[in-house]
Design a protein around this motif. Structure first.
Motif, mmCIF file in Angstrom:
data_model
loop_
_atom_site.group_PDB
_atom_site.id
_atom_site.type_symbol
_atom_site.label_atom_id
_atom_site.label_comp_id
_atom_site.label_asym_id
_atom_site.label_seq_id
_atom_site.Cartn_x
_atom_site.Cartn_y
_atom_site.Cartn_z
ATOM 1 N N ILE A 70 22.091 -22.754 27.699
ATOM 2 C CA ILE A 70 20.291 -23.791 26.932
ATOM 3 C C ILE A 70 20.011 -23.471 28.893
ATOM 4 C CG2 ILE A 70 19.072 -25.432 26.655
ATOM 5 C CD1 ILE A 70 20.987 -26.143 24.420
ATOM 6 N N ALA A 71 19.074 -22.453 28.752
ATOM 7 C CA ALA A 71 18.465 -22.903 30.127
ATOM 8 C C ALA A 71 17.133 -23.078 30.784
ATOM 9 C CB ALA A 71 18.831 -21.419 31.430
ATOM 10 N N ASP A 72 16.148 -23.677 31.545
ATOM 11 C CA ASP A 72 14.655 -23.946 31.841
ATOM 12 C C ASP A 72 13.944 -22.454 31.301
ATOM 13 O OD1 ASP A 72 14.944 -27.126 32.949
ATOM 14 O OD2 ASP A 72 15.458 -26.949 31.123
ATOM 15 N N LYS A 73 14.562 -22.316 32.698
ATOM 16 C CA LYS A 73 14.122 -20.130 33.176
ATOM 17 C C LYS A 73 16.152 -20.090 33.009
ATOM 18 C CE LYS A 73 11.179 -22.463 36.669
ATOM 19 N NZ LYS A 73 10.755 -21.775 37.619
ATOM 20 N N CYS A 74 15.440 -18.228 32.937
ATOM 21 C CA CYS A 74 16.543 -17.418 31.816
ATOM 22 C C CYS A 74 15.793 -15.977 32.887
ATOM 23 C CB CYS A 74 16.571 -17.215 30.748
ATOM 24 S SG CYS A 74 17.555 -15.819 30.403
ATOM 25 N N PHE A 75 16.365 -15.023 33.715
ATOM 26 C CA PHE A 75 15.849 -13.745 34.308
ATOM 27 C C PHE A 75 17.238 -13.250 33.963
ATOM 28 C CE2 PHE A 75 12.077 -15.523 35.803
ATOM 29 C CZ PHE A 75 12.879 -16.610 36.271
ATOM 30 N N ILE A 76 16.555 -11.362 33.701
ATOM 31 C CA ILE A 76 17.702 -10.940 33.630
ATOM 32 C C ILE A 76 17.748 -9.902 34.445
ATOM 33 C CG2 ILE A 76 18.375 -8.883 31.240
ATOM 34 C CD1 ILE A 76 17.641 -12.064 30.701
ATOM 35 N N ILE A 77 19.089 -9.466 35.114
ATOM 36 C CA ILE A 77 19.543 -8.287 36.091
ATOM 37 C C ILE A 77 19.675 -7.565 35.805
ATOM 38 C CG2 ILE A 77 20.719 -8.110 37.759
ATOM 39 C CD1 ILE A 77 21.496 -11.403 37.962
ATOM 40 N N SER A 78 18.273 -5.949 35.904
ATOM 41 C CA SER A 78 18.748 -4.966 34.959
ATOM 42 C C SER A 78 18.545 -3.472 36.192
ATOM 43 C CB SER A 78 17.370 -5.082 33.585
ATOM 44 O OG SER A 78 17.172 -3.861 33.462
ATOM 45 N N ASP A 79 19.137 -3.078 35.624
ATOM 46 C CA ASP A 79 19.317 -1.456 36.769
ATOM 47 C C ASP A 79 17.135 -1.442 35.957
ATOM 48 O OD1 ASP A 79 21.838 -0.325 35.757
ATOM 49 O OD2 ASP A 79 21.010 -0.778 37.944
ATOM 50 N N ASN A 85 10.712 -10.352 32.443
ATOM 51 C CA ASN A 85 11.660 -11.825 33.266
ATOM 52 C C ASN A 85 12.923 -10.937 34.170
ATOM 53 O OD1 ASN A 85 12.919 -10.510 30.842
ATOM 54 N ND2 ASN A 85 14.637 -12.536 30.347
ATOM 55 N N ALA A 86 12.973 -9.557 34.265
ATOM 56 C CA ALA A 86 13.352 -8.374 34.186
ATOM 57 C C ALA A 86 13.945 -8.756 35.999
ATOM 58 C CB ALA A 86 13.411 -7.168 34.518
ATOM 59 N N ILE A 87 15.243 -8.731 36.549
ATOM 60 C CA ILE A 87 14.655 -8.259 38.162
ATOM 61 C C ILE A 87 15.397 -7.360 38.455
ATOM 62 C CG2 ILE A 87 16.636 -9.806 39.917
ATOM 63 C CD1 ILE A 87 16.426 -11.873 38.372
ATOM 64 N N ARG A 88 14.919 -6.613 39.272
ATOM 65 C CA ARG A 88 15.500 -5.562 40.235
ATOM 66 C C ARG A 88 16.845 -5.243 40.259
ATOM 67 N NH1 ARG A 88 9.991 -1.749 41.326
ATOM 68 N NH2 ARG A 88 8.856 -2.387 39.688
#
Length: 335
Positions: A70-79, A85-88
């Motif tokens: 459970i998190a207030d914000k979630c970002f995905i590390i992705s290629d 919500n992707a983080i390059r």
């Protein structure tokens, strides 16, 4: 007031090593920054009820453990960048800083920071006096009124025997320090900082046994040097590397402002020429200290100037160096 928790979950240790230092320096003191690179540890952690303010997780782990945390914000590390919500991944720390809110980032106030420079000390092989040279440079920089920290990033740390009068009172690092180095976060950094020994120059305590006994890699000490430098508390960090050349050391040297190469070789010796060729192309300023059994001087190696030739004595320690002029010219070259 409880600290905000930012958890970064990624099994790519090289990626974490690249981002950890700058990210730790970017967040303010009200943030607890946690890096998780062990899947088993993450499995155990998600079974415990704990609130996360921001979760940054790599795509593979998110697919494997969807909606477990459970998190207030979630970002995905992705290629890839096709998710909102992707983080390059290839954008490194910059991509993460761009998605974090201003409330967790430090305000820029560089005017109060020292512009710290990291001075790497290396050699192509062991036994040529690298440790005493590194300590001598740290000593002479401090005598030139600079605030200096010495860190030994070797698997076997034996610099205590070179401290002279400080050796009797020197205490070895404990396992808690090793754990903090392996999991460097905002809170564990504070513990590391408390362990630094202060004196004519400061140093991080040595470990009594080899680093691998504590599950610490030399790269983690290099990362620590980068984090401390970013905090601006020192003028110079003298970082002693292993007496080898490998990709990890080259990567560290590439981020350092100066590199001092300690050698006893003749200028045309294959080992030193090959060593210098590996460092070709790096922007790091290269300085050579030549240790010799005689007073014969060498002016340069492969177009790299020799700062000084030192008539090397294996019995040298800091007590003796305080009375000698050795490494003064190298310290001046570093400035």
């Amino acid at each position: 007031m409880a600290k905000k928790v930012i958890q970064i979950v990624c099994m790519d240790i090289e990626y974490i090593n690249r981002i950890a230092g700058r990210l730790a320096a970017a967040v303010n003191d009200d943030v607890f920054l946690e890096f998780i690179t062990d899947e088993k540890y993450y499995q155990e952690s998600i079974t415990k009820p704990r609130r996360i303010d921001t979760l940054i997780i790599d795509e593979q782990m998110q697919d494997k453990y969807p909606s477990e945390r459970i998190a207030d914000k979630c970002f995905i590390i992705s290629d890839e960048s096709n998710k909102g919500n992707a983080i390059r991944k290839y954008e490194g720390t910059t991509a993460i800083i761009n998605v974090l809110g201003d409330e967790v980032l430090k305000r820029n106030d560089d005017s109060k920071k020292r512009q710290c420079k990291i001075v790497g000390v290396v050699s192509p092989f062991g036994g040529c006096g690298k440790t005493i040279a590194a300590l001598g440079i740290a000593l002479k920089l401090s005598q030139l009124h600079r605030k200096v920290l010495y860190i030994d990033a070797e698997n076997t740390q034996n610099f205590y025997e070179r401290l002279g009068g400080l050796f009797e009172s020197a205490e070895y690092a404990d396992k808690k320090l090793a754990e903090a180095l392996v999991n460097l976060t905002t809170s564990t950094y504070d513990y590391v900082n408390e362990q630094i020994v202060h004196g004519e120059f400061d140093y991080l305590p040595a470990f009594e046994k080899s680093l691998f006994y504590y599950h610490v890699e030399p790269e983690e000490l290099c990362k620590l040097a980068t984090v401390i430098a970013s905090r601006g508390g020192y003028d110079y960090i003298v970082l002693e590397h292993e007496p080898v050349i490998n990709s990890s050391i080259v990567q560290s040297i590439s981020t350092e402002q100066r590199v001092v190469i300690v050698t006893q070789d003749a200028p045309n010796d294959t080992r030193i020429t090959q060593f210098l060729s590996v460092l070709d192309g790096l922007d790091t300023e290269k300085i050579i200290v030549h240790h010799n059994d005689s007073d014969e001087k060498v002016n340069e190696y492969e177009d790299v100037a020799v700062s000084e030739t030192v008539k090397y004595d294996r019995t040298y320690d800091l007590k003796k160096l305080r009375k000698l002029g050795h490494y003064r010219k190298t310290a001046e070259a570093v400035l």
